[in-house]
Scaffold this motif. Structure first.
Motif, short mmCIF file in Angstrom:
data_model
loop_
_atom_site.label_atom_id
_atom_site.label_comp_id
_atom_site.label_asym_id
_atom_site.label_seq_id
_atom_site.Cartn_x
_atom_site.Cartn_y
_atom_site.Cartn_z
N ASP A 179 -62.24 -1.61 35.79
CA ASP A 179 -61.61 -0.29 35.68
C ASP A 179 -60.60 -0.13 36.81
OD1 ASP A 179 -61.22 2.71 35.75
OD2 ASP A 179 -62.74 2.57 34.18
N ASP A 180 -59.55 0.64 36.55
CA ASP A 180 -58.55 0.89 37.59
C ASP A 180 -58.70 2.24 38.26
OD1 ASP A 180 -57.75 2.12 35.16
OD2 ASP A 180 -55.67 2.18 35.80
N GLU B 148 -49.00 -5.65 31.26
CA GLU B 148 -48.54 -7.02 31.44
C GLU B 148 -49.58 -7.86 32.17
OE1 GLU B 148 -44.55 -7.57 32.86
OE2 GLU B 148 -43.80 -5.97 31.55
N ARG B 149 -50.41 -7.23 33.02
CA ARG B 149 -51.50 -7.94 33.71
C ARG B 149 -52.73 -8.03 32.82
NH1 ARG B 149 -52.85 -7.84 39.77
NH2 ARG B 149 -54.22 -9.48 39.02
N GLY B 150 -52.73 -7.26 31.76
CA GLY B 150 -53.82 -7.35 30.79
C GLY B 150 -54.59 -6.05 30.62
N THR B 151 -55.48 -6.09 29.64
CA THR B 151 -56.32 -4.94 29.29
C THR B 151 -57.76 -5.43 29.17
OG1 THR B 151 -56.19 -5.24 26.90
CG2 THR B 151 -54.42 -3.94 27.94
N GLY B 152 -58.65 -4.49 29.01
CA GLY B 152 -60.04 -4.86 28.80
C GLY B 152 -60.24 -5.69 27.55
N VAL C 243 -64.02 -4.88 39.55
CA VAL C 243 -62.80 -5.68 39.40
C VAL C 243 -61.75 -4.79 38.75
CG1 VAL C 243 -63.93 -7.94 39.33
CG2 VAL C 243 -63.56 -6.70 37.20
N TYR C 244 -60.49 -5.11 39.03
CA TYR C 244 -59.39 -4.29 38.54
C TYR C 244 -58.59 -4.94 37.42
CZ TYR C 244 -60.27 -1.36 42.61
OH TYR C 244 -60.86 -0.54 43.54
N TRP C 245 -58.72 -6.25 37.28
CA TRP C 245 -57.88 -6.98 36.32
C TRP C 245 -58.71 -7.94 35.48
CZ3 TRP C 245 -53.68 -4.44 35.96
CH2 TRP C 245 -53.14 -3.81 37.07
N PRO C 246 -58.26 -8.21 34.25
CA PRO C 246 -59.01 -9.11 33.37
C PRO C 246 -59.27 -10.49 33.97
CG PRO C 246 -57.36 -7.92 32.12
CD PRO C 246 -57.12 -7.60 33.56
N ASP C 247 -58.29 -11.06 34.67
CA ASP C 247 -58.49 -12.40 35.22
C ASP C 247 -59.63 -12.42 36.24
OD1 ASP C 247 -56.70 -10.92 36.92
OD2 ASP C 247 -55.99 -12.77 37.83
#
Length: 104
Positions: free
Chosen positions: A9-10, A49-53, A21-25
């Motif tokens: 989650d952001d 652009e960094r991704g979604t859940g 964690v903030y990003w899918p990777d």
């Protein structure tokens, strides 16, 4: 082997006992360790652009099908109803392929 709960989650506060964690990777790297027993996913993370859940759901789906990955319990906490429905459909595919009754 220790297990963890991962919270992607952001914006929302991280529940006690969860690894944030903030990003899918970042979530995928933790999943690859095999130590995640629960993951809770938001869809909209502030930078598509960094991704979604949903990218995490797609990774789990592919890993289950191609690598016999054993998925953790998967939860969706996104307020985006359209994205939630898409993610939940992916989770149902994961369940069908993994036959893990604890995955939601």
């Amino acid at each position: 082997m220790s297990t963890m709960k991962v919270y992607l989650d952001d914006l929302r506060p991280t529940p006690d006992g969860w690894e944030r964690v903030y990003w899918p990777d970042e979530a995928i790297e933790l999943l690859k360790t095999g130590n995640v027993d629960v993951i809770s996913l938001d869809h909209d993370l502030g930078d598509d652009e960094r991704g979604t859940g949903n990218d995490v759901v797609l990774w789990i789906e592919e890993a289950v099908i191609t690598q016999q990955f054993i998925p953790p319990e998967i939860r969706v906490h996104s307020a985006n109803s359209t994205a939630r429905a898409k993610m939940e459909a992916g989770i149902q595919t994961i369940i069908r392929f993994s036959n893990k009754s604890k995955t939601y």
